[in-house]
Design a protein around this motif. Structure first.
Motif, PDB file in Angstrom:
ATOM      1  N   ALA A 168       0.820  -1.309   0.090  1.00 37.24           N
ATOM      2  CA  ALA A 168      -0.124   0.273   0.011  1.00 37.24           C
ATOM      3  C   ALA A 168       0.693   1.111   0.021  1.00 37.24           C
ATOM      4  CB  ALA A 168      -0.770   0.034   1.151  1.00 37.24           C
ATOM      5  N   SER A 169       0.890   1.884  -1.023  1.00 35.31           N
ATOM      6  CA  SER A 169       1.897   2.974  -1.097  1.00 35.31           C
ATOM      7  C   SER A 169       1.167   4.267  -1.127  1.00 35.31           C
ATOM      8  CB  SER A 169       2.591   2.987  -2.629  1.00 35.31           C
ATOM      9  OG  SER A 169       1.991   3.408  -3.717  1.00 35.31           O
ATOM     10  N   ALA A 170       1.897   5.747  -1.211  1.00 37.94           N
ATOM     11  CA  ALA A 170       1.177   6.911  -1.155  1.00 37.94           C
ATOM     12  C   ALA A 170       0.429   7.163  -2.358  1.00 37.94           C
ATOM     13  CB  ALA A 170       2.336   7.774  -1.160  1.00 37.94           C
ATOM     14  N   ASP A 171       0.535   6.265  -3.487  1.00 40.08           N
ATOM     15  CA  ASP A 171      -0.454   6.447  -4.634  1.00 40.08           C
ATOM     16  C   ASP A 171      -1.675   6.065  -4.722  1.00 40.08           C
ATOM     17  OD1 ASP A 171       1.679   7.689  -6.085  1.00 40.08           O
ATOM     18  OD2 ASP A 171       2.632   5.900  -6.623  1.00 40.08           O
ATOM     19  N   ASP A 172      -1.796   5.105  -3.264  1.00 45.21           N
ATOM     20  CA  ASP A 172      -3.143   4.536  -3.195  1.00 45.21           C
ATOM     21  C   ASP A 172      -4.040   4.951  -2.171  1.00 45.21           C
ATOM     22  OD1 ASP A 172      -1.778   2.274  -4.835  1.00 45.21           O
ATOM     23  OD2 ASP A 172      -1.042   1.680  -3.252  1.00 45.21           O
TER      24      ASP A 172
END
Length: 218
Positions: free
Chosen positions: A131-135
């Motif tokens: 789960a990255s910042a883009d999500d």
């Protein structure tokens, strides 16, 4: 039922917090801001926009936010090929994977930075999802990064443990309803982690691995 072991990355699995402090300090300096390194250290773990807001305040020139973040990214990128994993970080993830845990990373990093961090950890075969910042729309200490990690794992909060190194991690995990484990390798004192919700605290991934049978990840 499946269980999820959710991990922060910077300062938890990879020894990068002080690199972030130095590169954020330089990004602020180049933009004409004098921000003490100790204040930056306490803010590491927040997403870029939140970190800038936390350090410069709501009355700052918000038009600078993107350029500050870009400067930090450019400065930090010079270390991508030599980011140091913390001792036994990869072994810890592989052991949990072998023990039946679904291992998920929950990080404010994304893109090339996230790729560099994963290469440093060198345990891709044990990582089920990221789960990255883009999500997410809101980063830690909001619960959304941890909640999204649980969605990816397909595991309820009561069957999950979140491991991190900052008060932002502990607050995010607590707000998401998961048990929180702190590590001291990011440089934040034990009392601060416990005050923010850590149910157990270990020195680093190697200490957690050695203590696994007595830990919340038993």
């Amino acid at each position: 039922m499946d269980r999820a072991a959710v991990f922060d990355v910077d300062g938890t699995l990879v020894d990068t917090n002080h690199l972030h402090v130095t590169t954020w300090w330089e990004a602020f300096r180049q933009a004409g801001h004098r921000v003490p390194m100790h204040a930056i250290h306490r803010a590491v773990g927040l997403g870029s926009t939140d970190l800038v807001a936390h350090l410069l305040g709501e009355d700052r020139d918000k038009d600078q936010d993107d350029s500050l973040s870009a400067a930090h990214t450019t400065l930090y990128a010079q270390y991508f090929d030599r980011l140091p994993a913390l001792d036994d970080a990869g072994r810890l993830l592989r052991r949990l994977h072998e023990d039946g845990w679904r291992v998920v990373l929950a990080t404010s990093a994304s893109g090339a930075e996230l790729g560099a961090l994963r290469r440093a950890i060198d345990a891709d075969e044990a990582i089920d999802a990221t789960a990255s910042a883009d999500d997410v729309e809101e980063g830690k200490p909001a619960p959304e990064p941890v909640e999204h990690a649980l969605e990816l794992a397909g595991v309820p909060a009561g069957r999950a443990v979140f491991v991190g190194d900052t008060v932002w991690d502990m607050r995010a995990g607590s707000r998401a309803g998961v048990r929180c484990v702190g590590v001291l390798c990011g440089g934040i004192p034990r009392a601060d982690l416990e005050g923010a919700g850590a149910q157990a605290v270990y020195a680093d991934p190697a200490d957690l691995l050695a203590s696994l049978r007595e830990s919340p990840l038993a």
